[in-house]
Design a protein around this motif. Structure first.
Motif, PDB file in Angstrom:
ATOM      1  N   THR A  22       1.840  -2.104  10.145  1.00 38.91           N
ATOM      2  CA  THR A  22       1.052  -2.495   8.979  1.00 38.91           C
ATOM      3  C   THR A  22       1.176  -3.996   8.715  1.00 38.91           C
ATOM      4  OG1 THR A  22       1.440  -0.302   8.021  1.00 38.91           O
ATOM      5  CG2 THR A  22       0.610  -2.002   6.537  1.00 38.91           C
ATOM      6  N   LEU A  23       2.363  -4.538   8.913  1.00 40.58           N
ATOM      7  CA  LEU A  23       2.549  -5.988   8.758  1.00 40.58           C
ATOM      8  C   LEU A  23       1.679  -6.748   9.753  1.00 40.58           C
ATOM      9  CD1 LEU A  23       6.426  -6.095   8.297  1.00 40.58           C
ATOM     10  CD2 LEU A  23       4.742  -6.802   6.585  1.00 40.58           C
ATOM     11  N   LEU A  24       1.624  -6.270  10.979  1.00 38.15           N
ATOM     12  CA  LEU A  24       0.785  -6.903  12.006  1.00 38.15           C
ATOM     13  C   LEU A  24      -0.684  -6.884  11.584  1.00 38.15           C
ATOM     14  CD1 LEU A  24       0.354  -8.104  14.839  1.00 38.15           C
ATOM     15  CD2 LEU A  24       0.316  -5.767  15.738  1.00 38.15           C
ATOM     16  N   LYS A 110       4.189  -7.474   0.640  1.00 39.76           N
ATOM     17  CA  LYS A 110       4.506  -6.444  -0.361  1.00 39.76           C
ATOM     18  C   LYS A 110       3.484  -5.307  -0.339  1.00 39.76           C
ATOM     19  CE  LYS A 110       7.277  -9.176  -3.576  1.00 39.76           C
ATOM     20  NZ  LYS A 110       7.471  -9.624  -4.973  1.00 39.76           N
ATOM     21  N   GLU A 111       2.251  -5.640  -0.020  1.00 40.21           N
ATOM     22  CA  GLU A 111       1.240  -4.585   0.114  1.00 40.21           C
ATOM     23  C   GLU A 111       1.602  -3.660   1.268  1.00 40.21           C
ATOM     24  OE1 GLU A 111      -3.619  -4.019   0.531  1.00 40.21           O
ATOM     25  OE2 GLU A 111      -2.697  -5.914   1.123  1.00 40.21           O
ATOM     26  N   ALA A 112       2.032  -4.240   2.382  1.00 37.81           N
ATOM     27  CA  ALA A 112       2.438  -3.436   3.534  1.00 37.81           C
ATOM     28  C   ALA A 112       3.651  -2.579   3.200  1.00 37.81           C
ATOM     29  CB  ALA A 112       2.746  -4.351   4.727  1.00 37.81           C
ATOM     30  N   ALA A 117       6.388   2.823   1.148  1.00 36.72           N
ATOM     31  CA  ALA A 117       7.516   2.988   0.231  1.00 36.72           C
ATOM     32  C   ALA A 117       7.790   4.460  -0.057  1.00 36.72           C
ATOM     33  CB  ALA A 117       7.245   2.241  -1.073  1.00 36.72           C
ATOM     34  N   HIS A 118       9.062   4.771  -0.235  1.00 36.47           N
ATOM     35  CA  HIS A 118       9.477   6.129  -0.603  1.00 36.47           C
ATOM     36  C   HIS A 118      10.143   6.061  -1.980  1.00 36.47           C
ATOM     37  CE1 HIS A 118       8.545   7.663   3.392  1.00 36.47           C
ATOM     38  NE2 HIS A 118       9.197   6.622   3.910  1.00 36.47           N
ATOM     39  N   SER A 252       3.054  -6.327  -7.138  1.00 29.20           N
ATOM     40  CA  SER A 252       3.788  -5.087  -6.844  1.00 29.20           C
ATOM     41  C   SER A 252       3.248  -4.359  -5.617  1.00 29.20           C
ATOM     42  CB  SER A 252       3.740  -4.155  -8.065  1.00 29.20           C
ATOM     43  OG  SER A 252       4.302  -4.769  -9.202  1.00 29.20           O
ATOM     44  N   GLY A 253       2.363  -5.019  -4.871  1.00 32.01           N
ATOM     45  CA  GLY A 253       1.853  -4.423  -3.641  1.00 32.01           C
ATOM     46  C   GLY A 253       0.647  -3.527  -3.818  1.00 32.01           C
ATOM     47  N   GLU A 254       0.129  -3.413  -5.037  1.00 31.32           N
ATOM     48  CA  GLU A 254      -1.024  -2.540  -5.302  1.00 31.32           C
ATOM     49  C   GLU A 254      -2.316  -3.364  -5.186  1.00 31.32           C
ATOM     50  OE1 GLU A 254      -0.741   0.627  -5.740  1.00 31.32           O
ATOM     51  OE2 GLU A 254       1.360   0.940  -6.291  1.00 31.32           O
ATOM     52  N   MET A 255      -2.592  -3.871  -3.997  1.00 35.81           N
ATOM     53  CA  MET A 255      -3.683  -4.818  -3.813  1.00 35.81           C
ATOM     54  C   MET A 255      -5.059  -4.190  -3.973  1.00 35.81           C
ATOM     55  SD  MET A 255      -2.193  -7.669  -3.459  1.00 35.81           S
ATOM     56  CE  MET A 255      -3.602  -8.674  -3.026  1.00 35.81           C
TER      57      MET A 255
END
Length: 454
Positions: A22-24, A110-112, A117-118, A252-255
């Motif tokens: 996902t980062l890639l 952070k989105e990735a 996230a768990h 917070s990664g909620e893009m």
């Protein structure tokens, strides 16, 4: 083997780790390779200054991002912890000679992370409630404001403090509760309506971005903002259909939620055809001014997002650069040289480039002495909800900030962002400076002292 140059694009690697894949996909590889590892960002970074650790610096975090994308490391819990430790203050960006867009990289990361996230069940419920049920919905915000107002005015707050119930909460949350301003369910629209005419010679038409929490906890500041703009010669629209800017979601990664909110705001404000979109909160303004980047991949909204972003301006900058001159006089006329200092909003300074206008306005107030605080441009530790989710680091940063604040011997600590304001209130409450000090939003300080427009 991974390509080492941006001209070859992203490395052709089949990652076995889901987060690495996902980062890639999400990270801008050109920005990763633009980092020259020069280290100019290190002294600008609050978390590096606190820890002295390379992974806690922008250079270190970018190196870890690139290593994960290049297949040289597995993005494990330590990787996630260092990314989450970042305040997102973006002080590294003005210091970077290569103009690396670190803020974009950390949001992409952070989105990735959030996609994989768990979270525990309580955290999942809290995030869903806040990000989907409260911040985007005006009705929910009004209910929140009304509930907090009832808690504060009904005596429940005194009972909670008197019986020691607050001791059941984590210390940092109990401290934050102690400095919350009076809440309300009646925001700026309920108090002033959706249009407020210019006074005197009209110089332009603007629309005000009222924010979400801003309009619940600092509704008075929103009202004062409109009245200042009016006195400076602006017709002010306050569209009721506007929604949360999406900054807390983006941080917070909620893009995807941030993009959805941006689209609503763009549609609402574009219909008005105003000269400027005015923000009085540095954190909100920093995302609003980057709506063009947020939606650059969206063909439908790309051009309108650019239109919107080009018109976003902080209230202080608009008053200084475009408004009719205003006169201000210190209220405590009996005192000589009331001392005033200022804590920069990181996002106003580093993203919106708005550090000078607030200082210009403060120096216009008669009978005041402006004292520049050492490291006024350093983050105070608020950073959205950072002081809630990273209380230890936020507290350490605040301690250093208050050392410099106390040395100014100022009677007023002013700032341009609600989060910074609450953090400075907390610092003053904890330290009880020898010189009585009051934290205020610069808009409220100026509004109290406004005489008239020329």
């Amino acid at each position: 083997m991974a390509n080492s140059s941006a001209k070859f694009g992203k490395p052709a690697i089949e990652h076995s780790n889901p987060l690495a894949r996902t980062l890639l996909e999400k990270l801008d590889y050109d920005q990763l390779t633009n980092c020259m590892r020069c280290g100019f960002c290190l002294p600008a970074c609050p978390t590096f200054n606190e820890t002295g650790m390379e992974p806690a610096s922008p250079r270190g975090r970018i190196a870890m991002m690139k290593a994960a994308v290049d297949g040289l490391m597995v993005p494990d819990q330590q990787f996630e912890d260092q990314m989450n430790l970042c305040l997102g203050c973006r002080a590294c960006e003005p210091a970077c000679p290569a103009d690396v867009k670190y803020g974009q990289l950390i949001e992409q990361t952070k989105e990735a992370i959030e996609e994989h996230a768990h979270h525990s069940a309580p955290v999942k419920v809290m995030r869903k409630t806040l990000f989907k049920g409260v911040f985007p919905k005006r009705g929910s915000l009004k209910l929140l404001g009304g509930s907090l107002a009832f808690y504060q005015k009904s005596g429940l707050q005194k009972i909670a403090r008197g019986t020691g119930i607050m001791k059941l909460f984590p210390k940092h949350l109990a401290e934050m509760e102690s400095i919350l301003p009076p809440a309300t369910s009646k925001g700026v629209v309920e108090q002033l309506g959706t249009f407020y005419a210019a006074k005197g010679e009209k110089v332009g038409t603007v629309a005000m971005f009222r924010g979400c929490i801003m309009d619940v906890m600092f509704a008075g500041t929103n009202v004062n903002t409109v009245e200042l703009l009016s006195a400076a010669g602006f017709d002010v629209h306050i569209p009721d259909a506007q929604v949360c800017c999406g900054a807390l979601h983006a941080h917070s990664g909620e893009m995807n939620d941030a993009r959805a909110l941006a689209k609503v705001n763009i549609e609402v404000f574009k219909k008005l055809g105003v000269d400027y979109v005015v923000s009085n909160a540095g954190g909100c303004g920093a995302l609003l001014v980057e709506y063009d980047h947020l939606l650059e991949q969206d063909e439908q909204y790309r051009e309108d997002a650019k239109w919107f972003a080009e018109r976003v301006i902080d209230v202080s900058a608009l008053l200084v650069e475009k408004g009719n001159p205003l006169q201000f006089a210190e209220q405590e006329a009996a005192q000589e040289g009331v001392k005033v200092t200022y804590q920069d909003s990181c996002h106003l300074r580093n993203v919106m480039k708005g550090s000078s206008a607030p200082r210009v306005l403060m120096k216009k107030v008669a009978n005041t002495e402006y004292i520049e605080m050492v490291d006024a441009d350093r983050c105070c530790g608020s950073a959205g909800v950072y002081n809630v989710v990273q209380p230890e680091m936020a507290g350490s940063i605040l301690e250093h900030k208050m050392e410099h604040a106390n040395n100014t011997q100022a009677s007023y600590m002013l700032t341009s962002n609600p989060g910074c304001l609450l953090q400075m209130k907390l610092g003053i409450e904890k330290h009880q400076p020898e010189q009585t000090m009051k934290a205020m939003h610069i808009v409220d300080f100026l509004h109290e002292r406004m005489i008239s427009s020329k």
